[in-house]
Design a protein around this motif. Structure first.
Motif, PDB file in Angstrom:
ATOM      1  N   LYS A 102      -9.264   7.815  40.204  1.00 34.91           N
ATOM      2  CA  LYS A 102      -8.115   7.072  40.704  1.00 34.91           C
ATOM      3  C   LYS A 102      -7.444   7.932  41.748  1.00 34.91           C
ATOM      4  O   LYS A 102      -7.318   9.145  41.582  1.00 34.91           O
ATOM      5  CB  LYS A 102      -7.146   6.752  39.574  1.00 34.91           C
ATOM      6  CG  LYS A 102      -7.718   5.787  38.566  1.00 34.91           C
ATOM      7  CD  LYS A 102      -6.639   5.321  37.629  1.00 34.91           C
ATOM      8  CE  LYS A 102      -7.232   4.422  36.583  1.00 34.91           C
ATOM      9  NZ  LYS A 102      -7.032   3.033  36.858  1.00 34.91           N
ATOM     10  N   LEU A 103      -7.009   7.306  42.836  1.00 28.62           N
ATOM     11  CA  LEU A 103      -6.413   8.046  43.944  1.00 28.62           C
ATOM     12  C   LEU A 103      -4.924   7.777  44.044  1.00 28.62           C
ATOM     13  O   LEU A 103      -4.453   6.697  43.704  1.00 28.62           O
ATOM     14  CB  LEU A 103      -7.095   7.663  45.259  1.00 28.62           C
ATOM     15  CG  LEU A 103      -8.601   7.875  45.329  1.00 28.62           C
ATOM     16  CD1 LEU A 103      -9.134   7.369  46.655  1.00 28.62           C
ATOM     17  CD2 LEU A 103      -8.956   9.330  45.135  1.00 28.62           C
ATOM     18  N   ASP A 104      -4.175   8.777  44.541  1.00 24.19           N
ATOM     19  CA  ASP A 104      -2.757   8.618  44.845  1.00 24.19           C
ATOM     20  C   ASP A 104      -2.619   7.793  46.125  1.00 24.19           C
ATOM     21  O   ASP A 104      -3.602   7.437  46.769  1.00 24.19           O
ATOM     22  CB  ASP A 104      -2.102   9.986  45.070  1.00 24.19           C
ATOM     23  CG  ASP A 104      -1.818  10.701  43.761  1.00 24.19           C
ATOM     24  OD1 ASP A 104      -1.751  10.024  42.721  1.00 24.19           O
ATOM     25  OD2 ASP A 104      -1.657  11.936  43.801  1.00 24.19           O
ATOM     26  N   ASP A 105      -1.356   7.531  46.494  1.00 22.74           N
ATOM     27  CA  ASP A 105      -1.103   6.809  47.743  1.00 22.74           C
ATOM     28  C   ASP A 105      -1.569   7.599  48.967  1.00 22.74           C
ATOM     29  O   ASP A 105      -1.965   7.017  49.973  1.00 22.74           O
ATOM     30  CB  ASP A 105       0.388   6.493  47.883  1.00 22.74           C
ATOM     31  CG  ASP A 105       0.856   5.497  46.830  1.00 22.74           C
ATOM     32  OD1 ASP A 105       0.004   4.712  46.346  1.00 22.74           O
ATOM     33  OD2 ASP A 105       2.052   5.504  46.495  1.00 22.74           O
ATOM     34  N   ASP A 106      -1.508   8.914  48.867  1.00 26.59           N
ATOM     35  CA  ASP A 106      -1.914   9.745  50.008  1.00 26.59           C
ATOM     36  C   ASP A 106      -3.411  10.042  50.023  1.00 26.59           C
ATOM     37  O   ASP A 106      -3.899  10.719  50.918  1.00 26.59           O
ATOM     38  CB  ASP A 106      -1.119  11.053  50.045  1.00 26.59           C
ATOM     39  CG  ASP A 106      -1.296  11.877  48.789  1.00 26.59           C
ATOM     40  OD1 ASP A 106      -1.908  11.386  47.830  1.00 26.59           O
ATOM     41  OD2 ASP A 106      -0.814  13.028  48.771  1.00 26.59           O
ATOM     42  N   SER A 108      -5.270  11.604  47.591  1.00 24.16           N
ATOM     43  CA  SER A 108      -5.744  12.706  46.762  1.00 24.16           C
ATOM     44  C   SER A 108      -6.102  12.189  45.365  1.00 24.16           C
ATOM     45  O   SER A 108      -5.581  11.175  44.909  1.00 24.16           O
ATOM     46  CB  SER A 108      -4.682  13.803  46.671  1.00 24.16           C
ATOM     47  OG  SER A 108      -3.525  13.294  46.057  1.00 24.16           O
ATOM     48  N   LYS A 110      -6.035  11.598  41.650  1.00 27.75           N
ATOM     49  CA  LYS A 110      -5.028  11.671  40.597  1.00 27.75           C
ATOM     50  C   LYS A 110      -5.694  11.901  39.245  1.00 27.75           C
ATOM     51  O   LYS A 110      -5.277  12.735  38.468  1.00 27.75           O
ATOM     52  CB  LYS A 110      -4.212  10.384  40.588  1.00 27.75           C
ATOM     53  CG  LYS A 110      -3.091  10.366  39.576  1.00 27.75           C
ATOM     54  CD  LYS A 110      -2.138   9.221  39.803  1.00 27.75           C
ATOM     55  CE  LYS A 110      -2.698   7.941  39.241  1.00 27.75           C
ATOM     56  NZ  LYS A 110      -1.734   6.844  39.247  1.00 27.75           N
ATOM     57  N   LYS A 111      -6.756  11.143  38.982  1.00 27.78           N
ATOM     58  CA  LYS A 111      -7.459  11.253  37.712  1.00 27.78           C
ATOM     59  C   LYS A 111      -8.936  11.015  37.976  1.00 27.78           C
ATOM     60  O   LYS A 111      -9.306  10.028  38.603  1.00 27.78           O
ATOM     61  CB  LYS A 111      -6.924  10.210  36.740  1.00 27.78           C
ATOM     62  CG  LYS A 111      -7.571  10.235  35.382  1.00 27.78           C
ATOM     63  CD  LYS A 111      -6.992   9.173  34.481  1.00 27.78           C
ATOM     64  CE  LYS A 111      -7.704   9.175  33.148  1.00 27.78           C
ATOM     65  NZ  LYS A 111      -7.227   8.101  32.287  1.00 27.78           N
TER      66      LYS A 111
END
Length: 146
Positions: A102-106, A108, A110-111
């Motif tokens: 799973k990716l962050d908004d930017d 990167s 996340k998990k």
């Protein structure tokens, strides 16, 4: 209006910087291209099927896999089908590169879900990263023969 001439714009040739690409960066890019072209298999079951059917072109195996039988099975199937094996340090990294994250908004990670094995059945398109990776594998194969 039909008699008007459109201004011609001359395009300057775009020069790409020839930056040395590391093998891991090349592997990341090749895995992403394979994922986009539906040529990536992840996990023991999918990888074993692809290796058994002889459709695999490249196999990635995590070094931190704690199950020795798992690694032995994958290496044996790769040896039987003459498929190159690339060892990756972490299964979490391999999972993130294979799209199991799973990716962050930017953008990167996340998990990330860990996977110990990934097999490429279709490289997708010819890229510079693919040529860097195949050159590396050819050098490894030549060194092993000596």
């Amino acid at each position: 209006m039909a008699d008007e001439e459109e201004p011609q714009v001359e395009e300057a040739p775009v020069e790409e910087e020839e930056v040395e690409m590391s093998v891991l960066d090349a592997l990341k890019e090749v895995l992403k291209k394979a994922l986009m072209h539906d040529g990536l298999r992840r996990g023991l079951h999918e990888c074993a099927k692809a290796l058994d059917r002889r459709t695999a072109r490249l196999c990635c195996l995590a070094k931190d896999c704690e199950n020795e039988e798992y690694k032995k099975l994958i290496r044996a199937l790769c040896a039987e089908g003459e498929v190159h094996v690339v060892s990756v340090e972490s299964g979490k990294d391999l999972g993130a590169w294979c799209g199991l994250s799973k990716l962050d908004d930017d953008g990167s990670v996340k998990k990330a879900v860990r996977t110990s094995c990934a097999v490429i059945t279709d490289f997708g398109e010819e890229t510079r990263a693919l040529s860097v990776l195949l050159d590396y594998l050819q050098k490894q194969a030549d060194a092993a023969e000596l």
